[in-house]
Design a protein around this motif. Structure first.
Motif, PDB file in Angstrom:
ATOM      1  N   LYS A 111       0.811  -1.221   0.000  1.00 26.35           N
ATOM      2  CA  LYS A 111       0.000   0.000   0.000  1.00 26.35           C
ATOM      3  C   LYS A 111       0.844   1.271   0.000  1.00 26.35           C
ATOM      4  O   LYS A 111       0.325   2.362  -0.230  1.00 26.35           O
ATOM      5  N   PHE A 112       2.141   1.115   0.263  1.00 26.33           N
ATOM      6  CA  PHE A 112       3.040   2.271   0.278  1.00 26.33           C
ATOM      7  C   PHE A 112       3.845   2.393  -1.014  1.00 26.33           C
ATOM      8  O   PHE A 112       4.643   3.306  -1.171  1.00 26.33           O
ATOM      9  N   ARG A 113       3.645   1.464  -1.943  1.00 30.47           N
ATOM     10  CA  ARG A 113       4.408   1.463  -3.195  1.00 30.47           C
ATOM     11  C   ARG A 113       3.496   1.763  -4.370  1.00 30.47           C
ATOM     12  O   ARG A 113       2.307   1.416  -4.366  1.00 30.47           O
ATOM     13  N   ALA A 114       4.049   2.391  -5.411  1.00 33.80           N
ATOM     14  CA  ALA A 114       3.295   2.609  -6.651  1.00 33.80           C
ATOM     15  C   ALA A 114       2.970   1.249  -7.265  1.00 33.80           C
ATOM     16  O   ALA A 114       3.786   0.323  -7.171  1.00 33.80           O
ATOM     17  N   PRO A 115       1.790   1.103  -7.846  1.00 31.71           N
ATOM     18  CA  PRO A 115       0.783   2.135  -8.146  1.00 31.71           C
ATOM     19  C   PRO A 115      -0.247   2.377  -7.044  1.00 31.71           C
ATOM     20  O   PRO A 115      -1.199   3.122  -7.259  1.00 31.71           O
TER      21      PRO A 115
END
Length: 251
Positions: free
Chosen positions: A76-80
């Protein structure tokens, strides 16, 4: 001889009863196993605009609710999937908005035109979308910002046929099952029909298709004059638009 003849049917009957009991036990075990693995439906509520929201407490498809403090929540903290916060200096310039059928998943896009827009005719896309082909618009993972329900997403790995988050994978709304995007290792493939205003002149120009991929696997002929590729665009040979036969050359 008479004794033997009398006992044989009894033995057969005993064997039949034993088999029946075994079958019954197996059936009971399978039933218990089926009941124990049946997923609990997501509990959803509607906002004033009619969009769906989950309560965020029910684990589903390995996303594990709306918590962000555990190792399994780090995606949830990484793209996308990372939420862009303009107040924090992200400066996310919104060009387009999109959402799923029930409204649980909503997102914004910061790029006016995709990096590429293509029709994919592979059999996997046909089955996964229940359609003759997939319309895919390619974006960077940082071009999207989920504004609602990113913890209500579901994943499907078509290679392993599992619901784990293993790239490349299909991403969908875990409630209404609308396909949201394909997540690759470096890019995402969005589906333009989810975007607000896609049927306007601006939308049609921005997402105009450049080519067709896996055209020999097509179930419908599309004679639009666009390049038709045997496999991936610009990584395979072109095929004839009329016959689908390989031309043996690239652009």
């Amino acid at each position: 001889m008479l004794l033997t003849r009398v006992l044989r049917p009894a033995t057969t009957t005993t064997t039949s009863i034993s088999i029946s009991l075994t079958t019954a036990t197996t059936t009971t075990t399978n039933t218990r196993r089926l009941i124990s693995t049946t997923p609990t439906p997501l509990k959803m509520y509607k906002d004033k605009e009619g969009n769906k929201h989950s309560e965020g407490n029910e684990p589903h498809q390995y996303q594990s609710s709306n918590r962000t403090d555990r190792p399994e929540d780090q995606w949830k903290f990484r793209a996308p999937y990372k939420i862009h916060d303009n107040s924090g200096g992200d400066n996310f310039d919104v060009k387009w908005k999109g959402k799923c059928h029930c409204g649980a998943i909503q997102y914004e896009l910061s790029r006016e035109k995709p990096l590429a827009s293509k029709y994919c005719h592979c059999t996997t896309c046909q089955r996964m979308h229940g359609a003759p082909f997939q319309w895919a618009a390619i974006f960077h993972k940082t071009d999207i910002n989920f504004t609602n329900g990113h913890h209500d997403l579901g994943w499907y790995d078509p290679t392993a046929k599992s619901t784990t988050h293993h790239l490349p994978c299909k991403v969908q709304c875990a409630y209404c099952r609308t396909p949201i995007m394909d997540e690759g290792r470096n890019m995402i493939l969005l589906f333009p029909t989810l975007i607000e205003g896609i049927n306007t002149e601006r939308g049609k120009r921005a997402f105009e298709v450049q080519s067709h991929m896996f055209y020999p696997q097509r179930v419908v002929d599309i004679k639009d004059g666009k390049p038709k590729w045997k496999g991936l665009a610009e990584e395979s040979n072109l095929v004839d638009e009329e016959t689908g036969e390989e031309l043996g050359c690239r652009l």
